[in-house]
Design a protein around this motif. Structure first.
Motif, mmCIF file in Angstrom:
data_model
loop_
_atom_site.group_PDB
_atom_site.id
_atom_site.type_symbol
_atom_site.label_atom_id
_atom_site.label_comp_id
_atom_site.label_asym_id
_atom_site.label_seq_id
_atom_site.Cartn_x
_atom_site.Cartn_y
_atom_site.Cartn_z
ATOM 1 N N VAL A 53 0.851 -1.193 0.000
ATOM 2 C CA VAL A 53 0.000 0.000 0.000
ATOM 3 C C VAL A 53 0.882 1.237 0.000
ATOM 4 N N GLY A 54 0.642 2.141 -0.938
ATOM 5 C CA GLY A 54 1.371 3.405 -0.975
ATOM 6 C C GLY A 54 2.097 3.638 -2.276
ATOM 7 N N VAL A 55 2.609 2.583 -2.899
ATOM 8 C CA VAL A 55 3.306 2.711 -4.177
ATOM 9 C C VAL A 55 2.924 1.546 -5.073
ATOM 10 N N ALA A 56 3.151 1.702 -6.370
ATOM 11 C CA ALA A 56 2.926 0.604 -7.302
ATOM 12 C C ALA A 56 4.116 -0.340 -7.257
ATOM 13 N N GLU A 57 3.847 -1.633 -7.277
ATOM 14 C CA GLU A 57 4.916 -2.632 -7.249
ATOM 15 C C GLU A 57 4.504 -3.766 -8.171
ATOM 16 N N GLU A 58 5.307 -4.015 -9.206
ATOM 17 C CA GLU A 58 4.923 -4.943 -10.257
ATOM 18 C C GLU A 58 4.799 -6.392 -9.798
ATOM 19 N N SER A 59 5.569 -6.791 -8.803
ATOM 20 C CA SER A 59 5.634 -8.211 -8.437
ATOM 21 C C SER A 59 4.555 -8.640 -7.446
ATOM 22 N N PHE A 60 3.895 -7.683 -6.791
ATOM 23 C CA PHE A 60 2.889 -8.005 -5.785
ATOM 24 C C PHE A 60 1.635 -7.183 -6.038
ATOM 25 N N ASP A 61 0.533 -7.584 -5.424
ATOM 26 C CA ASP A 61 -0.644 -6.723 -5.436
ATOM 27 C C ASP A 61 -0.275 -5.394 -4.791
ATOM 28 N N SER A 62 -0.740 -4.287 -5.372
ATOM 29 C CA SER A 62 -0.374 -2.988 -4.792
ATOM 30 C C SER A 62 -1.491 -1.975 -4.993
ATOM 31 N N ILE A 63 -1.569 -1.049 -4.044
ATOM 32 C CA ILE A 63 -2.515 0.065 -4.102
ATOM 33 C C ILE A 63 -1.697 1.341 -3.973
ATOM 34 N N GLU A 64 -1.780 2.193 -4.979
ATOM 35 C CA GLU A 64 -0.967 3.404 -5.016
ATOM 36 C C GLU A 64 -1.846 4.633 -4.883
ATOM 37 N N PHE A 65 -1.410 5.577 -4.039
ATOM 38 C CA PHE A 65 -2.061 6.884 -3.982
ATOM 39 C C PHE A 65 -1.486 7.754 -5.099
ATOM 40 N N ASP A 66 -2.341 8.485 -5.777
ATOM 41 C CA ASP A 66 -1.863 9.441 -6.774
ATOM 42 C C ASP A 66 -1.451 10.722 -6.040
ATOM 43 N N ASN A 67 -0.332 10.646 -5.328
ATOM 44 C CA ASN A 67 0.124 11.786 -4.535
ATOM 45 C C ASN A 67 0.480 12.984 -5.403
#
Length: 343
Positions: free
Chosen positions: A159-173
């Protein structure tokens, strides 16, 4: 006189007595969902009774993946993290799981140590949220630990950044800050100070960059934008604003803080120094925590869907996975009383 200890009967002993493989005996006595022929099942149960076999339930429990979902976080004391954790807890309980939390103080060594320990405890999933994680560039050893954890049957959500290898949730900061910078510029402000933070914090760097982009795009000259590093806390905002007043505000007409807590600290310092918000200087934040509407004047900010992110991280942690999912959440500008037009 004490009795001699009864010899320990193992699963191998039961299998040998029943004339079946250890795997078959394990399926019968371990409650496996895999089907065993009725004849073999009767032989295993009879042998276990004759030998007075007792399964080692504690060892079985240690081998079992728990229903825990563990959140690994930098700091548990921030209001924004409190909103995320509360939403995680609600969603997890509704799904029959529960949430445990471990704080790492944002240090890579502590993050690595925590993940290693959690691998041994085998929670169902790990949700990592950190401002220091850089997109697609998790620190090498931590990355390998997380990959190993997933190979063992766990699930990782970042949570917080995009990460290609895992599920991820990114804020558009960057986008959230750009929207706010554009609003401040369009409302007539032309001398702006940005209260930022350490450059290694990915989310804060993106917000500072977004502020600048929005301000310049709205007509503020780059030379009239000043960036001031401060501790990311209420005290940090207070101290930065107090220094700004001591140096002389001059023509400064707006302060953009990288989050609401810093902005609230800044407003407190301005009030103590007799600087009126927003008559003398406008102040903004990002996040939209509860305090943003409880302070006077109420804070103009960008509302990030923090509770939605908490709930969504649990959904990903519990869902069947095919390929890593990448979600981006965006904020919404909320104009309140801490800003005024300078037109």
């Amino acid at each position: 006189m004490p009795h001699a200890a009864r010899p320990t009967v193992t699963l191998h002993d039961v299998a040998a007595a029943a004339g079946v493989s250890v795997a078959t005996a394990s399926r019968v006595l371990g409650g496996s969902s895999r089907t065993v022929a009725p004849e073999y099942e009767r032989r295993v149960l009879a042998a276990a009774a004759d030998l007075r076999y007792t399964a080692d339930l504690s060892a079985r429990a240690m081998r079992r993946v728990s229903d825990a979902i563990t959140l690994v976080v930098d700091d548990l004391t921030t209001p924004s993290m409190g909103m995320i954790v509360a939403a995680m807890e609600r969603r997890a309980r509704a799904a029959g799981a529960f949430v445990t939390v471990s704080a790492t103080r944002a240090t890579p060594e502590r993050q690595l140590e925590t993940v290693r320990l959690l691998r041994a405890l085998r929670p169902r999933a790990l949700v990592l949220t950190s401002s220091r994680l850089v997109a697609n560039a998790l620190e090498g050893r931590l990355f390998k630990e997380l990959q190993a954890y997933e190979r063992e049957g766990g699930r990782v959500v970042i949570v917080g950044v995009a990460e290609e290898s895992f599920d991820s949730i990114e804020f558009d900061n960057h986008g959230a800050a750009r929207t706010l910078g554009a609003y401040v510029a369009e409302s007539g402000h032309r001398r702006v100070v940005i209260f930022g933070g350490a450059r290694e914090w990915a989310n804060l760097s993106a917000r500072v960059s977004g502020f600048t982009k929005g301000l310049v795009g709205g007509g503020v000259e780059d030379r009239h934008i000043r960036i001031v590093d401060c501790e990311i806390s209420r005290q940090g905002g207070f101290d930065a604003a107090r220094r700004l007043v001591a140096e002389g505000l001059g023509e400064t007409d707006a302060v953009l803080a990288v989050n609401d807590i810093v902005a609230i600290g800044a407003m407190s310092a301005f009030r103590a120094a007799g600087v009126r918000v927003p008559a003398d200087v406008s102040v903004t934040g990002i996040d939209d925590i509860q305090l943003a509407v409880d302070v006077t004047p109420r804070l103009t900010t960008v509302a990030l869907p923090l509770a939605q992110v908490g709930a969504e991280s649990i959904r990903l942690a519990l869902a069947e996975r095919t390929a890593p999912a990448r979600l981006t959440v965006r904020g919404e500008l909320v104009v309140r009383d801490s800003t005024a037009d300078r037109l």
